[in-house]
Enzyme design. Sequence first.
Site, PDB file in Angstrom:
ATOM      1  N   LYS A  87      19.167  56.374  53.582  1.00 53.84           N
ATOM      2  CA  LYS A  87      19.892  57.631  53.563  1.00 53.84           C
ATOM      3  C   LYS A  87      20.375  57.924  52.141  1.00 53.84           C
ATOM      4  CE  LYS A  87      22.863  58.254  56.893  1.00 53.84           C
ATOM      5  NZ  LYS A  87      23.995  57.970  57.814  1.00 53.84           N
ATOM      6  N   ILE A  88      20.082  59.122  51.666  1.00 53.10           N
ATOM      7  CA  ILE A  88      20.478  59.539  50.324  1.00 53.10           C
ATOM      8  C   ILE A  88      21.087  60.933  50.426  1.00 53.10           C
ATOM      9  CG2 ILE A  88      19.671  60.102  47.997  1.00 53.10           C
ATOM     10  CD1 ILE A  88      17.463  58.045  48.352  1.00 53.10           C
TER      11      ILE A  88
END
Length: 233
Positions: A87-88
């Site tokens: 997740k970014i």
Amino acid sequence: MEILLDTANIAAIKKYVDVINLAGITTNPTIVKKEGKIDFFNHMKEIRQIIGPDAKLHVQAVGKTRDEFVQDAYTIWDKIDKDIYVKIPATEEGLAAIKTLKNEGKRITATGVYTEFQAYMAMACGADYIAPYYNRMRNMNIDAVAFIRNVANQIERDHSNSKILAASFHNVEEVNNAIRNGAQAVTMGPDVMADGLGMPAIEKAVDDFKSDWESVYGKGSSITALASQEDLK
């Protein structure tokens, strides 16, 4: 439709893996903090063992720059497993990291999404999942329902491989709204899951069915017990 659990709590994960076919688990630094100063990598590996190799595990990179996100992503894949969706956040630096990693064929979830513009930019970068914060959007007077409907329509028009992974729910109705308006996946905390499955009306219906059965066939009786009695005849 994919149903995920938004938690790093081992007991909750074990419980709901046995209840429904979970598509996976989502985590972030705030969720990890709730578990205390855990052995992070081994804890994530334990979650993977519980949910199995086919379920999706989302783990968030920590940082603010493209390089920090990319470095964290590779550490996550190296220390936990290569199939994790990293997740970014969909910031300018985060999108640059997503673009870099997707060009290498990696699995990425764009998170921290509040606006359609962020979602469209994440789609353009090839993000596998786009995670809008449903309740937080509502608290900021952003129309979360319109967001999901519009982004879902754009995904369909573009024949995009990106999916909406709606997150940050405070109640069951928010989850329902996200699904009915086009979210391909939703992730919720164990509290929301418990509320959805623990309505008093549901429990009363179960109790009424049991009571009606026992009024005919005797207290403590069941269909299995009835069959056993028949077999003994």
